[in-house]
Structures are given as C-alpha cells and as structure tokens.
Enzyme design. Structure first.
Site, PDB file in Angstrom:
ATOM      1  N   LYS A 240       0.849  -1.193   0.000  1.00  0.00           N
ATOM      2  CA  LYS A 240       0.000   0.000   0.000  1.00  0.00           C
ATOM      3  C   LYS A 240       0.890   1.250   0.000  1.00  0.00           C
ATOM      4  O   LYS A 240       1.898   1.296   0.696  1.00  0.00           O
ATOM      5  CB  LYS A 240      -0.893  -0.026   1.248  1.00  0.00           C
TER       6      LYS A 240
ATOM      7  N   SER B 252      -9.718   1.871   3.070  1.00  0.00           N
ATOM      8  CA  SER B 252      -8.825   2.599   2.190  1.00  0.00           C
ATOM      9  C   SER B 252      -7.811   1.732   1.430  1.00  0.00           C
ATOM     10  O   SER B 252      -7.241   2.199   0.440  1.00  0.00           O
ATOM     11  CB  SER B 252      -8.051   3.641   2.998  1.00  0.00           C
TER      12      SER B 252
ATOM     13  N   SER C   9      -9.921  -0.481   7.263  1.00  0.00           N
ATOM     14  CA  SER C   9      -9.342  -0.271   5.933  1.00  0.00           C
ATOM     15  C   SER C   9      -8.650  -1.477   5.308  1.00  0.00           C
ATOM     16  O   SER C   9      -8.277  -1.421   4.135  1.00  0.00           O
ATOM     17  CB  SER C   9      -8.353   0.896   5.974  1.00  0.00           C
TER      18      SER C   9
END
Lengths: 102, 486, 475
Positions: free
Chosen positions: B79, B154, B178
């Site tokens: 990420k 997210s 997330s």
C-alpha cells in the site's frame, strides 16, 4: 462569510476559523461546501455527550503500555545530502523557506 | 504460468523450492497481468518493472547458491502509505509529490529479510481516509468483480490487486476497517492484527492509536505466513509490544469443536443489506456445523463507535498531518509571502477534500472550548467500548459479525455524503478502538454477484485463534477459490 | 512610581547532557555542519516514530530531586500543536498536565540575604531547529531539533532583575552539581522566557504580564528585564494600560518590543501523544537517585568552613564548581594544612585553569600530589618559589611532587655553612648595599636577599638568609 449551516447545532463549528488553526487557506467555495457537511458530522458525533462518562477513565492507548524507552546511544541518521534531496528548496544544506519575519 | 499467480503462497513457495518455476517467471507473469488488467482496475499507483525483475533475479541467484528461506522470491504488493527505501510514498496525495523514502518501514524490512520482493505500490484513499479508494489523487480503483463498483477502502488497491490476481499478496493498513472492508468487498482475506502486534514504524500515520499494518491474501494460510514475518516487537516503535509471536500456521487445521463464538446482537440490526445478512447467517451455521457453539452476546456501546472513532481518529490525524508543510519534503505551493502563508497555500493545494474535512474536524474537537466535550469524552467512550469487548471475551473465544452493512457499492454513490460513508465503518472501527484483532474472510455473494465478508473478531493477541477459526471455515467452503471473471 | 513593584517568573530551558537526542539516536553535538545530525524521526518524516531517551528521563528526575521537587511517579508526553518552520512535525512533544516534577525551590543569596524562589514544575520536552536568515529567504537547520530540554518554571517569586540573576546563577550551579547539563550558555544550554508584571506594593494580585522570549545570556536577561521593569513601572506610574503580549529583546537597540499580542495567542490543542508510553517510575528507583544526590553547594560551603577551618570566602569560591570543591576536599583530607591547600587551589589552580581555558578534569595534578606539595613547603623542603614551579609541572604533566623536587634539585638550602658562604659573598660583592642597610635603609636588605637567592639558584631558605644577613650586618 460562512453560510448558514444545514442544522442548528452545526453552527458551533466555524470552518473558516478551524481552517486557520489548521493552516489551510481554503477558498470561499470550499468553506461554503464544508460548513454544512461538517455541521452535520459534528451534530452526529455529539451523540456521545449523552452518555454519562463522569466516572470513566479516558483511554489514550489501545493497549496497556508503559516505560518504553531506549538507551542513550547514537544511531546513524541521514546525511545532509540525502535530506536535501527531498527538500522543495535548499541552500548550503539548509532547508529554505520564505523569509521568516519575527 | 497464469494460474500460478492465483495459487497460495505455500503452493508457490513449494514450486520455487522444487525449481518448477523461478522468481523471475513469477514477476514476469505478474507484470504481464498488471499490463493486461490494471488498465481497467487501477489497483496500482506505481510499478517499478526493472527494480522488480532485478530483485527477482537476485532471489533466483540466491536460491541457486543454497538460500532456502521459505518465502524467498515471492512478490508482494505494498500500500502506498508504507515507506520503502528509494521508492515514492505518496499516500495518494499531491502533498507528497516528489518525496522518495530514505528508509524502510519495519514491516518492509522484515519482509525483505525473509526474501520477499516488492513489485509495486497500491492505490488507496488519500492518507487512508476513506472507505472506497475514491479519495485518491491518482484516480479511482475499481472492483474486479464489477468495475462499476468500488473496491472498498482505504486499502482498495491492495484488495483489488489480490482479488484480480495482480498480486500474490499485499500489505494494507487498517485504522477503522481499511483492510477488512476492502477484503470483504473484493472477496479476499484481510487481517487486522491487534494494536501493538506489528510495528507501525514507517507507516505514514493517519491515527496513531488505531493504525495497524496487516496482510490481504488469497487465503487464511497466506495471511498467517505474512503475519508471521511482520509481527513482533520493534525498538523503533514504543507501541509495538514484546509479546511472544506464536507459530501462526501451527494453529491452523482441525474443526471448531469446543470453540464458543459470540454473535453481538448490536451487529445484526436493521440497516444491514439482506443479502449480506443472509451470507453471514449462512457462515454462522457453517461454523456451528463445524462444531462451534454459537451464543448471542451484547456490545452495548456499539452505537457510539462511529462517533468515537471519528473524533479520536481525526484528532490524531490533525496533528499527524501537520508535518506536511512544504519545508522538508513533498509539495510546496508557490507564492508564500512568509512561512505561515506558504503552509496555508501548500496545505490547501496538497490535500484533497476528505483529508481537509478530517483535519478540520480533528482540529475542531481538540480546540480550546471543545476539547473536553469531544476529545476527552470520546476517549472515555473508548474505555466503555473496550470494556464491552473484555466482558464478552470472558465467555467467548471470538465473535462473528458482518464486515460491513453492505457489499461493494457503485462508484460515486457516497462521495458527496461523508457521514453516510462514515456510518459504513460501524462493524470494523470497534476493533481498532479496542485494540483487538479481526479477520475478514469471504462468505458468499450477493444476488449481484458481489462478495460478502465474514468478520471474526478476537481478543488482544488472539491472532492465532481467529486465524484457526477463519481457516476451518474457509477450508469447509469454496468461496475463497472463486475468482472474478476476466 | 515607587508605589509599584515588579513580579517576575522565569521559565528556563536547560539542555540535558545526553549523548543522543530525546526521541532518536542522532548526535547532540554543538556547531556541527547544518543538517548533519538528522534522521527521519527528528526531521518529522512520514512514518517515523519517537522513542524516548531513558537518560533524559533520569536526568530530569535527578534535577528535580536536586531542586527538592515532588517526583510524579506517573507522567506522560503530550503533543503541543504549533506551526513554525523550525518545528519538524509542527507539534512539539512535551509534557502538559502530568510533568515529571512538581514544586521544589531554589535558595538564592543577594546582598548578604538569602531567600527562596519556589518552583512550579519541571517538564521534559524536545528542542526545535534553528533558523538562519538569508537575503530574501530563511534557512532551517534541524541539528538541534529533538535535543532534550527540561523546562524549569518558577512561581512569580522574583522581584528584581538582580534576583533573577541570582536565581539563574544558583540554578546553574545546582544543575552542574546534579551533573545533568553542561550548562554552557554560549552553546544555548540555558535559555529563558521571562514573565514580568507590576503591581501596587502591598497587593497580592498579579498585574497584566508580558512575556520576554528566548533570552540566552545572563547579561541579556538582566538587561531585558531591567528595561521591561522600568517600562512597566513608568506605564503604571502614568496610569497607562499594560497589554498582555509577547515581547522580544532587541540587543542592539537595548529595548523590548512587541512580538505578538494576546489576540493572536495560540491554541495549542494539547493531547496525549499516542506514539509514546506513559512513564511510570518505581519509588525505589527514585529513592536510589535521591540517595545518590551530591551534597548541595550551600550545605557544602557551611560544612567546609567548619571541617577545614577555612574562611567563608574561600569556601564560597571552592564550592562554586563541584569538580573544584571535590578536588579541594580530596587534597585537604590528606593534608594537615587545609588552609594552605585552599590557597593553592584558589590562586595557582584557578589562575592556570582560567589562563588556559581548561576544566579541572583536564589538569594532570592529583589531589594527593597537591597535599604532598603543601607538606614539602611546610617542612621547609621547598621554598615558595620552587613550590610554584613544582605546582606548574604537576599541573602540566602530573606525577609526584617529591620526584620533581628530586629530579630538579629544588630542595631548599638550609645548611648553615653553605648559606654563610653565600651571605658573605653577597655582602662582599655589594659593599654599597651593605653600607646602605647599616645606614638604616632597610630596603637594601631585600636586594641582598635577592643576591643570596641568586647565588643559591633560588634554593636558599629565605627566612634563614634574612636572619643571617641581619646578624652579619649588625641589624
């Protein structure tokens, strides 16, 4: 400058002032857009004030931690050269900013 | 080769060990997949081909010279919020334009030491603020099961990459759901470890008392393998505790007899999508069939979780994001008359709407006159939420809940209504507030063929327990083997 | 204007003498090249996390114990939001409502009187970077950012610029005694914010205060405070209003000037730092540190007067610096003549240290060697000239006094036969001086003595020479 909030309770957040505290130069359009949205959110989150928490200890950490420290020893950091590579503006290994007027 | 990429880390590791494939093969296969699919999905923010192939060549060479580390040469996606030496780390924000990380996050360093390769950086909501990966300056990521839908967020890029076979596994971060919510939306496994299980060093902070790094994977066994590598105390993170890291894979296997699973009644209420509820109820029955005892429990402060979460998370974020000022790294807007003016212009230009909203909310709840009514009260309610969990874990081994009230929704459907998006965090944010662990596993589909996730919530440092439950359930179903159509 | 009095409170930032920074392993060396002592943590890089330096915590507690503070067994770190270019995270890690130390006091002496300045608290925090100014821009050096600081806050207990000085001097001495800071003012180890207000004499209430920021020399603090007190007394006397504001000391102009007013006061938005664990001290640990405290300088002075029979003035000079007093006591304890030891330390030792800009630890003379030297003078083995020479060698190279006396043949000549020869020769060589002396010009004796000393190569016992000369010249 701030528009009327969508709900009466939302009046208590002054987006323009809070943006000043947070050092964000918002446009009038942004302030006008965020004011009702944040007013609505503040109205919602205010629900927690209905709970009686007078005898409750606040939680700052998700877990019990205490006394985590390190020995007073040195550890290699970044060279000025590497640090300056990320700097938007630099001069003689200083980070350059607009003139500070005190 | 193509099929290889959809297999588990264990299978791939075995093939590498036997010399039936090479790390270069794997990486080339991945790059090919990314080329052919990521145009539609935009799971990745950046892919450094040459670097990835270089890493793979070095891994193959090491193997040929007798290096037998289990995970040597296995690629993983990261990420775009984790620092990797020499790579950008944009957090999907303009404000980090031009920033190149000069250091490795601890989780990255550990994966590197274990022999894994870093192929690319995945898309996310800016600074992990969002639940749809629509709040990204790079562009939206689409759900591999239906490209008209969001992948969740997210960590939406990580979830979409794994689900689409563009990654063998990925790292995500979870502050209020997330990892778990995008895993559920994309039909993969997503684990949020207990707070303090994995070092946060090198994770660009959103909310420091809630953030955790965790894996998104094809299956539970893979999640256990990744957690094994990244878990454990770190002298660079005071909040990462020195608690024994068990052998997570050793716990896997067996049925659920003797295990007591609680169903928090506040998580099965009106407002849950009927298809989601049906899939989760089915999973609960399956667990019962596997020998678990199912009991109803209560987490009475659940209704305050979203408020508590948004006050605490944004308060911490308002300070954490103060450092983005155009002085030491990242974007600087032109024309600042003095430093403060420069900050104001830079921060206005560099942050997107959702980040601005959260900084404003967090600044507000900490500001003079409101601090006690909002921030301190939220910290107290956090105590109540923690106590709720402590109480139920006295009588249950773990809890079963939906991950989110709905399956993936259509792009753009909540982007103008922040509060309604916040309310979607109701079932996940509680675990972050309480500091406990939780894992999302696929448990079925809606009538629109969108994946549904089951959340298994465990007490502090009970990752071995929830992984065992998740594994038993997963292995008794076919959900994790299903792939989106291409 | 005499019916108003000033009331002053000081916030003193004392840099702790740790080897590494407060929350990272970067060096804390002074005057390093710009941005050469930085890392992701002290530059506030994304993803970096602070880990506290345990020695900084220990030093703050030791300082608190030295100042008689109550030690908080539970304390924590907070974030203080404040945007400024020298602040890497735009918040400072400090201690807000649970500092390590509360209360405490510093005893000060002024014009022969002594009184107590009460302390409010001591907390531990990180320093900021330093700004420099170019023609059209400014530059920031983060070497100092993250250096551990103690902030020592007094009650409004100080009533003049001279008292403020006396407080700072006493505080500096105590911090040096506690061994927690180099207290090097030139390197900015000691920086003050001063709160100043005036009120009618006899009133208990505090007037509207101004804050003077970042004063880093004692002279500057005295000058700024003297100016500010006068300014406020004049305003009060003329009935004008004093505004709550932060003022800056302009060294060149010798005035204080408005920096910012109350209207742009900051909203610091303090909250507990989630990256840092609370500090929970064990009572036994604090007790151990308390037991290890050095004797406070004031008590030590009184004891030394008593124990060594030295004058109060001497004792005051000797205790001013702990290392000097330690040296003195060690030497005095192995000498039957502590007063003579004191004379040596106060004159030769302090002179050489100051001439050569050295610390006592850098001199090679040992306390035992000084005690031995004093013994050699007392038993007349050495005359005072030779003794000074020996002291110089001990200071420079170390060693034993007797060995140096031996090697250089400095033993005093007291042998009557030999001295007789020298005296006779001096009289014979200088008949005029001898005549002068006989005519009552006693000054001539000094000249003749010098001649004898020269003939003896400085080794003659001066007392014996004087007696011999007198008897031979019929004096």
């Amino acid at each position: 400058m701030s528009p009327e909030p969508s709900q009466p309770g939302g009046a208590e957040i002054d987006v323009a002032y809070v943006a000043h505290l947070a050092r964000m130069h918002l446009s009038d359009e942004e302030i006008a857009r965020f004011q009702p949205q944040l007013g609505q959110i503040v109205d919602y989150v205010r629900q927690i004030q209905a709970l009686d928490t007078s005898d409750v200890e606040p939680t700052a950490h998700a877990i019990e931690i205490r006394n985590v420290a390190r020995a007073d020893t040195r550890r290699e950091g970044l060279s000025a050269d590497v640090a300056m590579r990320n700097a938007p503006q630099s001069k003689d290994d200083f980070f350059v900013v607009p003139k500070i007027v005190e | 080769m193509s099929e290889l990429l959809d297999r588990s880390i264990g299978d791939i590791a075995a093939l590498l060990a036997r010399g039936e494939c090479s790390s270069v093969d794997l990486v080339q296969g991945l790059l090919h997949r990314i080329d052919s699919r990521d145009g539609d999905l935009s799971a990745y923010v950046s892919v450094d081909r040459d670097d990835a192939l270089g890493q793979a060549q070095r891994a193959d060479k090491a193997r040929s010279e007798g290096d037998h580390r289990d995970l040597l040469g296995i690629p993983i996606a990261v990420k775009d919020i984790l620092n990797v030496t020499g790579q950008p780390c944009t957090c999907a924000s303009r404000i980090l334009d031009g920033y190149v990380a000069p250091y490795d996050a601890t989780a990255i360093a550990r994966l590197r030491d274990a022999g894994l390769l870093f192929v690319g950086r995945t898309n996310m909501d800016e600074f992990a603020m969002g639940s749809s990966t629509e709040n990204s300056t790079v562009g939206v990521t689409r759900n591999p099961w239906n490209t008209a839908c969001v992948p969740g967020g997210s960590s939406g890029g990580s979830a979409a990459a794994v689900a689409a076979g563009e990654a063998v596994a990925a790292l995500g971060t979870d502050t209020g759901g997330s990892i778990r919510q995008p895993a559920a939306f994309c039909g993969c496994v997503g684990l949020k470890p207990s707070y303090g299980r994995v070092s946060r060093y090198g994770l660009t902070a959103y909310a420091s008392s809630l953030d955790q790094i965790g894996p998104l994977t094809h299956c539970v066994d893979d999640a256990a393998r990744i957690l094994q590598v990244i878990a454990g105390a770190d002298p660079l993170d005071c909040t990462c505790l020195d608690v024994v890291v068990p052998d997570y894979r050793a716990a896997l296997g067996g049925d659920l007899s003797g295990i007591r699973l609680g169903l928090p009644r506040e998580y099965f209420v009106q407002g849950i999508d009927a298809d989601v509820e049906q899939a989760v109820r089915g999973a609960i029955q399956q667990c019962e069939a596997l020998g678990a005892e199912i009991v109803e429990v209560s987490l009475p402060h659940t209704e305050y979780a979203v408020s508590t979460y948004y006050i605490i998370a944004t308060a911490e974020a308002s300070a954490n994001l103060a450092r983005f000022d155009g002085v030491r790294y990242g974007l600087r807007a032109p024309g600042g008359k003095d430093p403060i003016d420069m900050y104001g212009k830079t921060r206005a230009a560099g942050f997107g709407d959702e980040v601005k909203r959260r900084i404003l909310l967090g600044t507000y709840v900490l500001s003079s006159g409101y601090h006690d009514a909002y921030y301190v009260t939220a910290q107290k309610v956090r105590t109540l939420i923690r106590r709720d969990f402590e109480k139920v874990f006295e009588s249950c081994d773990a809890l079963l809940t939906p991950v989110a009230p709905t399956a993936a929704y259509r792009l753009g459907s909540v982007s103008d209504d922040p509060l309604s998006m916040y309310l979607g965090d109701i079932f996940t944010a509680t675990a972050n507030l309480a500091g406990i662990c939780a894992v999302a596993v696929p448990c079925g589909f809606t009538s629109d063929k969108l994946p549904v996730g089951l959340q298994i919530v465990g007490g502090p440092y009970q990752e071995d327990r929830i992984l065992q439950i998740a594994h038993a359930y997963e292995q008794s179903t076919e959900w994790h083997t299903m792939k989106p159509e291409r | 204007m005499s019916n108003y009095e000033p009331v002053i409170g000081l916030e003193t930032h004392v840099q702790l003498g740790t080897s590494s920074k407060m929350f990272c392993g970067c060096a804390t060396d002074f005057a390093a090249a710009p941005n050469s002592q930085v890392c992701p943590v002290c530059l506030g890089y994304p993803g970096s996390l602070p880990v506290p330096n345990e020695v900084a915590v220990e030093y703050t507690v030791r300082a608190g114990l030295m100042l008689g503070c109550d030690i908080n067994l539970y304390s924590k770190f907070d974030r203080k939001s404040y945007f400024y270019p020298d602040m890497p995270k735009n918040y400072q890690i400090t201690q807000y409502d649970m500092p390590l130390c509360l209360a405490g006091a510093v005893e000060i002496d002024l014009n022969g009187d002594s009184r107590v300045v009460r302390l409010r608290r001591i907390h531990l925090e990180e320093d900021t970077g330093k700004n420099v100014h170019f023609a059209r821009t400014s530059g920031v050096d983060f070497n100092r950012a993250g250096t551990p600081l103690m902030e020592i806050v007094t009650e409004p207990d100080i009533y003049s610029a001279d008292e403020a000085m006396a407080y700072l001097q006493a505080l500096k001495q105590l911090m040096l005694y506690a061994g927690v800071s180099e207290c090097n003012l030139e390197e900015g180890n000691f920086r003050c914010d001063v709160n100043c207000s005036v009120r009618p004499v006899g009133s208990d209430a505090l007037g509207v205060k101004t804050e003077l920021k970042n004063l880093n020399t004692f002279k500057g603090i005295h000058a700024a405070l003297s100016f500010e007190i006068d300014r406020q007394l004049n305003l009060a006397a003329s009935g004008a209003e004093i505004h709550q504001e932060t003022r800056r000391w302009d060294v060149d102009a010798g005035i204080t000037a408005t920096m910012r007013t109350k209207e742009d006061a900051h909203d610091y938005r303090y909250f507990p730092d989630p990256d840092l664990a609370p500090i929970v001290l064990a009572r036994e640990q604090v007790d151990r540190w308390r037991d290890e405290l050095p004797e406070a300088p004031r008590a030590r002075r009184v004891r030394m007067i008593e124990q060594y029979g030295i004058p109060a003035y001497d004792a005051g000079v000797l205790v001013a610096e702990k290392a000097i007093a330690d040296f003195y006591e060690e030497a005095a304890q192995s000498s039957p003549n502590p007063k003579a030891v004191s004379n040596w330390v106060m004159t030769e030792m302090l002179r050489l240290l100051s001439e050569r800009d050295m610390q006592i630890a850098e001199a090679h003379i040992t306390p035992a060697a000084l005690a031995e030297l004093v013994g050699l003078v007392d038993d007349k083995t050495l005359n005072s000239n030779s003794a000074r020479e020996v002291f110089g060698i001990l200071f420079q190279d170390g060693g034993r006094a007797a060995d140096i006396v031996e090697a250089r043949g400095l033993t005093q000549v007291s042998d009557e036969g030999l001295l007789d020869q020298f005296v006779d020769q001096a009289i014979a060589d200088n008949p005029d001086s001898a005549g002068d002396y006989r005519d009552g010009k006693t000054k001539a004796l000094q000249f003749l003595m010098g001649q004898v000393m020269r003939l003896s190569k400085g080794k003659a016992n001066p007392q014996s020479v004087q007696e011999l000369l007198r008897s031979k010249l019929g004096g």
